[in-house]
Design an enzyme around this catalytic site. Sequence first.
Site, PDB file in Angstrom:
ATOM      1  N   HIS A 121       7.415  -6.834 -24.558  1.00  0.00           N
ATOM      2  CA  HIS A 121       6.201  -7.355 -23.929  1.00  0.00           C
ATOM      3  C   HIS A 121       5.974  -6.536 -22.655  1.00  0.00           C
ATOM      4  O   HIS A 121       6.940  -6.053 -22.058  1.00  0.00           O
ATOM      5  CB  HIS A 121       6.484  -8.819 -23.575  1.00  0.00           C
ATOM      6  CG  HIS A 121       5.305  -9.580 -23.052  1.00  0.00           C
ATOM      7  ND1 HIS A 121       4.908  -9.516 -21.738  1.00  0.00           N
ATOM      8  CD2 HIS A 121       4.467 -10.459 -23.648  1.00  0.00           C
ATOM      9  CE1 HIS A 121       3.874 -10.316 -21.552  1.00  0.00           C
ATOM     10  NE2 HIS A 121       3.578 -10.894 -22.696  1.00  0.00           N
ATOM     11  N   ASP A 198      15.177 -10.458 -22.359  1.00  0.00           N
ATOM     12  CA  ASP A 198      13.944 -11.226 -22.228  1.00  0.00           C
ATOM     13  C   ASP A 198      13.980 -12.344 -23.270  1.00  0.00           C
ATOM     14  O   ASP A 198      13.758 -12.102 -24.452  1.00  0.00           O
ATOM     15  CB  ASP A 198      12.755 -10.289 -22.447  1.00  0.00           C
ATOM     16  CG  ASP A 198      11.434 -11.036 -22.453  1.00  0.00           C
ATOM     17  OD1 ASP A 198      11.446 -12.279 -22.320  1.00  0.00           O
ATOM     18  OD2 ASP A 198      10.396 -10.381 -22.600  1.00  0.00           O
ATOM     19  N   GLN A 201      10.713 -15.606 -25.760  1.00  0.00           N
ATOM     20  CA  GLN A 201      10.409 -16.102 -27.112  1.00  0.00           C
ATOM     21  C   GLN A 201      11.615 -16.736 -27.794  1.00  0.00           C
ATOM     22  O   GLN A 201      11.451 -17.558 -28.693  1.00  0.00           O
ATOM     23  CB  GLN A 201       9.879 -14.964 -27.997  1.00  0.00           C
ATOM     24  CG  GLN A 201       8.513 -14.430 -27.596  1.00  0.00           C
ATOM     25  CD  GLN A 201       7.410 -15.468 -27.706  1.00  0.00           C
ATOM     26  OE1 GLN A 201       7.534 -16.487 -28.394  1.00  0.00           O
ATOM     27  NE2 GLN A 201       6.324 -15.220 -27.005  1.00  0.00           N
ATOM     28  N   LYS A 224       6.652 -21.931 -22.570  1.00  0.00           N
ATOM     29  CA  LYS A 224       6.803 -21.578 -23.985  1.00  0.00           C
ATOM     30  C   LYS A 224       7.808 -22.474 -24.691  1.00  0.00           C
ATOM     31  O   LYS A 224       8.097 -22.288 -25.868  1.00  0.00           O
ATOM     32  CB  LYS A 224       7.235 -20.116 -24.126  1.00  0.00           C
ATOM     33  CG  LYS A 224       6.147 -19.122 -23.688  1.00  0.00           C
ATOM     34  CD  LYS A 224       6.539 -17.723 -24.040  1.00  0.00           C
ATOM     35  CE  LYS A 224       5.768 -16.676 -23.283  1.00  0.00           C
ATOM     36  NZ  LYS A 224       4.419 -16.456 -23.805  1.00  0.00           N
ATOM     37  N   CYS A 364      -0.112  -8.119 -25.261  1.00  0.00           N
ATOM     38  CA  CYS A 364       0.665  -7.569 -24.141  1.00  0.00           C
ATOM     39  C   CYS A 364       1.800  -6.704 -24.651  1.00  0.00           C
ATOM     40  O   CYS A 364       2.900  -6.705 -24.088  1.00  0.00           O
ATOM     41  CB  CYS A 364       1.213  -8.669 -23.237  1.00  0.00           C
ATOM     42  SG  CYS A 364      -0.049  -9.672 -22.491  1.00  0.00           S
TER      43      CYS A 364
HETATM   44  C1  LIG Z   1       8.621 -11.625 -25.180  1.00  0.00           C
HETATM   45  C2  LIG Z   1       7.878 -12.078 -23.964  1.00  0.00           C
HETATM   46  N1  LIG Z   1       8.319 -11.724 -22.762  1.00  0.00           N
HETATM   47  C3  LIG Z   1       7.704 -12.116 -21.635  1.00  0.00           C
HETATM   48  C4  LIG Z   1       6.576 -12.882 -21.671  1.00  0.00           C
HETATM   49  C5  LIG Z   1       5.931 -13.228 -20.389  1.00  0.00           C
HETATM   50  O1  LIG Z   1       5.915 -14.592 -20.177  1.00  0.00           O
HETATM   51  P1  LIG Z   1       5.159 -15.176 -18.916  1.00  0.00           P
HETATM   52  O2  LIG Z   1       3.741 -14.723 -19.044  1.00  0.00           O
HETATM   53  O3  LIG Z   1       5.320 -16.631 -19.041  1.00  0.00           O
HETATM   54  O4  LIG Z   1       5.827 -14.598 -17.723  1.00  0.00           O
HETATM   55  C6  LIG Z   1       6.065 -13.275 -22.890  1.00  0.00           C
HETATM   56  C7  LIG Z   1       4.845 -14.099 -22.954  1.00  0.00           C
HETATM   57  O5  LIG Z   1       3.890 -13.843 -23.610  1.00  0.00           O
HETATM   58  C8  LIG Z   1       6.733 -12.860 -24.066  1.00  0.00           C
HETATM   59  O6  LIG Z   1       6.267 -13.203 -25.271  1.00  0.00           O
END
Ligand SMILES: Cc1ncc(COP(=O)(O)O)c(C=O)c1O
Lengths: 409, 140
Positions: A121, A198, A201, A224, A364
Site C-alpha cells: 500500500h 504492515d 489487512q 479496519k 493506493c
Molecule cells: C495494506 C494496507 N496498509 C496500510 C493501509 C493504511 O491504513 P490507514 O489509512 O488506516 O492508515 C491500508 C489501508 O487501506 C492497507 O490496506
Amino acid sequence: MDIERIRKDFPVLSRIVRDKPLVYLDNAATTQKPAVVIDAIANLYRQYNSNVHRGVYLLAEETTQAYEDSREALRRFINAESTQEIVFTRNATEAINLIAYTWAEATIKAGDEIIVSIMEHHSNYVPWFRLAHKKGAAVKIIPSKTDGTFDMDAYKSMLSKKTKLVGIAHMSNVYGTINPVKEITSLAHKAGAAVVVDGAQSAPHIKIDVEDLDCDFFVLSGHKMLGPTGIGALYARKAYLESMEPFLSGGEMILRVTLDNVVYNELPYKFEAGTPNYEGAIGLKAAIEYLESLGRDNIEAYERELTAYGLEQMQKVPGIIIYGPTDPSKKGGIIAFNMEGIHSHDIGTILDNEGIAIRAGHHCAQPLMIDCGVSAMARASFYFYNTKQEIDILVRALKKTKELFGHVA
Amino acid sequence: MSLEELFKEIIIEHYQHPKNHGHMEHPDAKSEGSNPLCGDELQMELCFDGDHIKDVMFTGNGCSISQSAASLMTEAIKGKTLEETRGIMDEYKKMLQGNSYDPDILGDLEALSDVRKYPARVKCASLSAAVLDQALQQKK
Ligand SMILES: Cc1ncc(COP(=O)(O)O)c(C=O)c1O
C-alpha cells in the site's frame, strides 16, 4: 458461527440503499461497527469522560484505566510481550511514519537499501521512498510471482549487507495474498535488517502473534477491525523503542521539564505526545473483545469458505479478469478484478445501484497497478458478517453489468 | 433510479466507438487533464481556422462517462465558432451542476444529464470540459 445473528449486532447492515438491502463488500477499506463499539464510545461520553494520565479524581482514573485496558487488550490481541511495546497512533499510516521519522531516519545512510514488495500500500511505500531519496539510499522492489504470491527467490537475491530495512504487507490489500512474513523476517535478520510488517489487512482477519512472526515493527489500523476511525497502533520491540528519539513532542511524552532540560517519559508514553485518542482506544478495546468472543479461528475458517465461494462464483462471470492468487489457501477475503471493456468505475456505479458497495480505483497501490498494466481495478472484500447469498447478489449484478455494456468493442 | 438512464445507449456507443479519437499532425492547441483519484485521463488537440474550431481530436483512458463525454464534446464543437463553443460549455457545466440549461444548445451532450444524480461521477463528465477549457485558453 451464526451469521444471521451476528449481522444483527451491526446496525448499519440492515440499511436499505438505493431501494435494495445494503451488501457491504468494501471491508478492506474500512469495516462496519458492532453496537458494542458504538455503545462503548457513547458510554464514555455519557458516564466518565475526562483527560487521561492527568487528573486526581475518579473520572480521570476511570478514563485512564479504560485507555490502558485497551492497550492491554491490543497486547493480548497480537501477543506482544509487554504493553510498553504498544504505541497508539492515528492509524497504520501514522505508525509507519513514526518508524520512518525516528528509527529509520537515524539508521538509514547513503548507500543503504530498503526492500519492499510490489504489493505494498502507498503507506508502506511512500515513507520509504521519501526517506531513501533524502538519504541517498535505494528502495528495491520485490516482484510478485505470476500467481500473485511473494517471490521468495527474488527477495533472497536482493538481501545483502546493504539491506537495513524490509517493509512487507502481511496481507495485500489488492491481491489478498498472505505473505510468508515469518520466513521473510528470519532471512532479513540474518542479513542484519529490521522488518516492518504492515498488518492493516491481516490483523482484522487472521491470528497475529508478533513473537512468533519475530518482526521488529508491526502496524495496524483500528477502523479496519471493527474499531472507530482515528485509532491505530505501532508494535515495536522494546529495544527499538528505547533507542528511538521521540516522534512528536509536547505534553504527555515528558517525565520532567525544567528551564534547561527535558526528560522524556517512559515507554510507551514517550511516543504519545498530546492528549491521545482515548475515545478511539476505548472503542477499539470493545472491537477486540468482540472479535475474541467470536473466536479468531472461527473467523478465519468462515472467511476462507467465503473467499473460496467468491472465487469460484466470480470466475464464472464472462469476461472477468481476477488478479492475485485464485487458491483460497493463499489469501484472505479480498478479490480484485476487472471486466473486459468495462472500466472499474462503471462497475462500481452499476453495483451501487444494486445496493452493493465495492471499491474501484488504484487502491493506493499504484506500483502494483503498473505491474498489472492497468490504471484501476474493482475490488470486493469480505468480512465475517458477509454471506454466500451476498456473493450471489454480487455475481448477478456483475452479469447484469456485462449485459448493460452489451457487446464488447 | 434505472441504470439505463445513466448508461444510455449513446454513451456506451461513444465509449466503445469514440469519435474524433487520435492525434492530428499540427495541432494549434494541446491540453491534458486527469482525475487523480479515479485515474481518468484525457488529452485534446485543437486546430483553428480563424474564429472556428476546424478540427478536434482526443485520446484518453478511463470510464465510460469520461470517455464518452469527450467523444460527444468533440462532436458538439467541431466546426463551431469559439463563441458557440463557449456557449456549449457553459450549458454543459450548468447541466452537470444541476442547474437549468438549454437542451437545444447541448444536442447529444444532453445524454449525460443524469450524471448529476451520481455526485461521485460528476468529476468524470467534467473532465472533458476542463481539458477543453485549457486548450481554448491557448488560442490567442
Ligand atoms: C495494506 C494496507 N496498509 C496500510 C493501509 C493504511 O491504513 P490507514 O489509512 O488506516 O492508515 C491500508 C489501508 O487501506 C492497507 O490496506
